[in-house]
Design an enzyme around this catalytic site. Sequence first.
Site, mmCIF file in Angstrom:
data_model
loop_
_atom_site.group_PDB
_atom_site.id
_atom_site.type_symbol
_atom_site.label_atom_id
_atom_site.label_comp_id
_atom_site.label_asym_id
_atom_site.label_seq_id
_atom_site.Cartn_x
_atom_site.Cartn_y
_atom_site.Cartn_z
ATOM 1 N N HIS A 63 -3.108 6.949 2.550
ATOM 2 C CA HIS A 63 -3.622 5.690 2.006
ATOM 3 C C HIS A 63 -5.017 5.446 2.584
ATOM 4 C CE1 HIS A 63 -4.226 1.601 1.044
ATOM 5 N NE2 HIS A 63 -3.912 1.121 2.226
ATOM 6 N N CYS A 99 0.818 -1.226 0.000
ATOM 7 C CA CYS A 99 0.000 0.000 0.000
ATOM 8 C C CYS A 99 0.848 1.271 0.000
ATOM 9 C CB CYS A 99 -0.951 -0.004 1.187
ATOM 10 S SG CYS A 99 -1.939 -1.493 1.276
ATOM 11 N N ASN A 129 -10.352 -0.204 0.169
ATOM 12 C CA ASN A 129 -8.899 -0.073 0.204
ATOM 13 C C ASN A 129 -8.329 -0.668 -1.089
ATOM 14 O OD1 ASN A 129 -6.156 -0.527 0.604
ATOM 15 N ND2 ASN A 129 -6.374 -1.217 2.719
HETATM 16 O O1 UT7 Z 1 -3.898 -1.428 3.401
HETATM 17 C C1 UT7 Z 1 -3.245 -2.197 4.332
HETATM 18 C C2 UT7 Z 1 -3.371 -1.608 5.631
HETATM 19 N N1 UT7 Z 1 -4.476 -2.213 6.344
HETATM 20 C C3 UT7 Z 1 -5.073 -1.526 7.285
HETATM 21 O O2 UT7 Z 1 -4.772 -0.388 7.510
HETATM 22 C C4 UT7 Z 1 -6.115 -2.223 8.149
HETATM 23 C C5 UT7 Z 1 -6.030 -1.702 9.541
HETATM 24 N N2 UT7 Z 1 -6.994 -2.336 10.453
HETATM 25 C C6 UT7 Z 1 -8.309 -2.052 10.415
HETATM 26 O O3 UT7 Z 1 -8.757 -1.237 9.624
HETATM 27 C C7 UT7 Z 1 -9.208 -2.708 11.448
HETATM 28 O O4 UT7 Z 1 -8.418 -3.398 12.385
HETATM 29 C C8 UT7 Z 1 -10.238 -3.687 10.816
HETATM 30 C C9 UT7 Z 1 -11.277 -2.885 10.049
HETATM 31 C C10 UT7 Z 1 -9.543 -4.659 9.909
HETATM 32 C C11 UT7 Z 1 -10.980 -4.466 11.913
HETATM 33 O O5 UT7 Z 1 -11.583 -3.604 12.823
HETATM 34 P P1 UT7 Z 1 -11.506 -3.913 14.382
HETATM 35 O O6 UT7 Z 1 -12.242 -2.851 15.067
HETATM 36 O O7 UT7 Z 1 -10.056 -4.105 14.724
HETATM 37 O O8 UT7 Z 1 -12.356 -5.248 14.487
HETATM 38 P P2 UT7 Z 1 -11.921 -6.693 15.002
HETATM 39 O O9 UT7 Z 1 -10.980 -7.323 14.039
HETATM 40 O O10 UT7 Z 1 -11.476 -6.563 16.429
HETATM 41 O O11 UT7 Z 1 -13.299 -7.464 14.972
HETATM 42 C C12 UT7 Z 1 -14.332 -7.160 15.900
HETATM 43 C C13 UT7 Z 1 -15.482 -8.117 15.702
HETATM 44 C C14 UT7 Z 1 -15.101 -9.576 15.795
HETATM 45 O O12 UT7 Z 1 -16.148 -10.230 16.477
HETATM 46 P P3 UT7 Z 1 -15.976 -10.668 18.020
HETATM 47 O O13 UT7 Z 1 -14.802 -11.592 18.038
HETATM 48 O O14 UT7 Z 1 -15.724 -9.380 18.761
HETATM 49 O O15 UT7 Z 1 -17.294 -11.302 18.333
HETATM 50 C C15 UT7 Z 1 -15.110 -10.046 14.370
HETATM 51 O O16 UT7 Z 1 -15.401 -11.423 14.234
HETATM 52 O O17 UT7 Z 1 -16.080 -7.942 14.416
HETATM 53 C C16 UT7 Z 1 -16.212 -9.222 13.763
HETATM 54 N N3 UT7 Z 1 -16.064 -9.042 12.335
HETATM 55 C C17 UT7 Z 1 -17.091 -8.780 11.504
HETATM 56 N N4 UT7 Z 1 -18.422 -8.660 11.718
HETATM 57 C C18 UT7 Z 1 -19.194 -8.386 10.647
HETATM 58 C C19 UT7 Z 1 -14.921 -9.059 11.614
HETATM 59 N N5 UT7 Z 1 -15.191 -8.828 10.328
HETATM 60 C C20 UT7 Z 1 -16.527 -8.650 10.230
HETATM 61 C C21 UT7 Z 1 -17.390 -8.368 9.157
HETATM 62 N N6 UT7 Z 1 -18.713 -8.239 9.409
HETATM 63 N N7 UT7 Z 1 -16.946 -8.196 7.893
#
Ligand code: UT7
Length: 320
Positions: free
Chosen positions: A248, A112, A278
């Site tokens: 980005h 990225c 993204n």
């Molecule tokens: O370009 C490369 C650079 N990449 C980035 O910059 C990505 C950086 N990271 C992020 O943007 C965030 O960490 C994410 C958007 C990827 C994730 O957000 P988060 O607030 O860190 O969520 P999480 O991974 O902690 O997930 C929270 C919950 C989980 O459920 P439980 O375990 O709390 O019950 C996941 O299973 O959300 C659940 N979950 C979803 N629910 C509905 C994960 N993906 C989804 C989904 N729909 N698509």
Amino acid sequence: MKIAKISGIGHYVPELKVSNNDLSKLMDTNDEWIYSRTGIRNRYIAVSETSYEMAGFAALRALEKAGLDPIDVDLIIVATFSGEYATPSMACLVQKAIGAVKAMSFDLNAACSGFVYGIDVADQFIKTGKYKNALVIGSEKLSQILDWEDRSTCVLFGDGAGAVVLEAGDDVGIIDSVNYAIGEAYECLYAKNVGNKTPFYEEQNEHKLMMNGQDVFQFACKKVPEILYEVMEKNQVNQEDVDYFVLHQANVRIVTKIAKRMKISIDKFYVNMEAYGNTSAASIPIALSEMSEKNMLIGKKVLIAGFGAGLTYGCSLIQF
Ligand code: UT7
């Protein structure tokens, strides 16, 4: 010494638009989760377009804006990690597609951050007088390397391409760039090449994109302000002097957190991940292309910053 001026910008996104609601029909997700966690509502998925075709379309649009004939292009750098071919490079396929027959052509993989790395590399060729112009393109067809069973990654990304033309000038252009990598932390975000099948062994490679989202989130919020401050201090530019920050487009929460941390109005940050998701190396040139179409760039001082797999990160200070 010459300065590399951005003389044309263009972008291309595939025909197929896929909304969060569309995804919710395919997997256990919903618009509310995706939009509130990321700011993403739609993305484009390349079904009929290859990644080098998208790159070529974006390049032709940028060349048209610059008024430069493809035959006069000296250098093509494509920032990508999701092309169809391991070899030749996507840049060679773009060279063929647009007829830039005399251009030195190669790809650059900094994920990225690839577009920002590419700007820095092309800038060196132009500053030294080796080349009069360069095409720097970010093009990704991430849909073909996503794990569509993993809702925590596949909903985040989209396909597309953006391109800029750099030309040697005397007044405005790329002022300075800083680029870094932290290879030690590569496991936060990676995609392996397709597994090996030899007569001797079969390697069970996981070749889909893997990401520890929270680690990447923390990395971006910490390191991006550091390099923005570094390049501003090095060039005696205050944040008040900067008209726009173009980061980005991974997650709107990363942008707001960085704006808050640096005490800069969020209005100075251009944000468009709602429409594209993204798009990795393509996200910054797509944003610049949109800004150019809205006449937002003429005479402006802009800081662009990328971050992603590697882990890589970098920024460029540009006077338009
Ligand atoms: O370009 C490369 C650079 N990449 C980035 O910059 C990505 C950086 N990271 C992020 O943007 C965030 O960490 C994410 C958007 C990827 C994730 O957000 P988060 O607030 O860190 O969520 P999480 O991974 O902690 O997930 C929270 C919950 C989980 O459920 P439980 O375990 O709390 O019950 C996941 O299973 O959300 C659940 N979950 C979803 N629910 C509905 C994960 N993906 C989804 C989904 N729909 N698509």
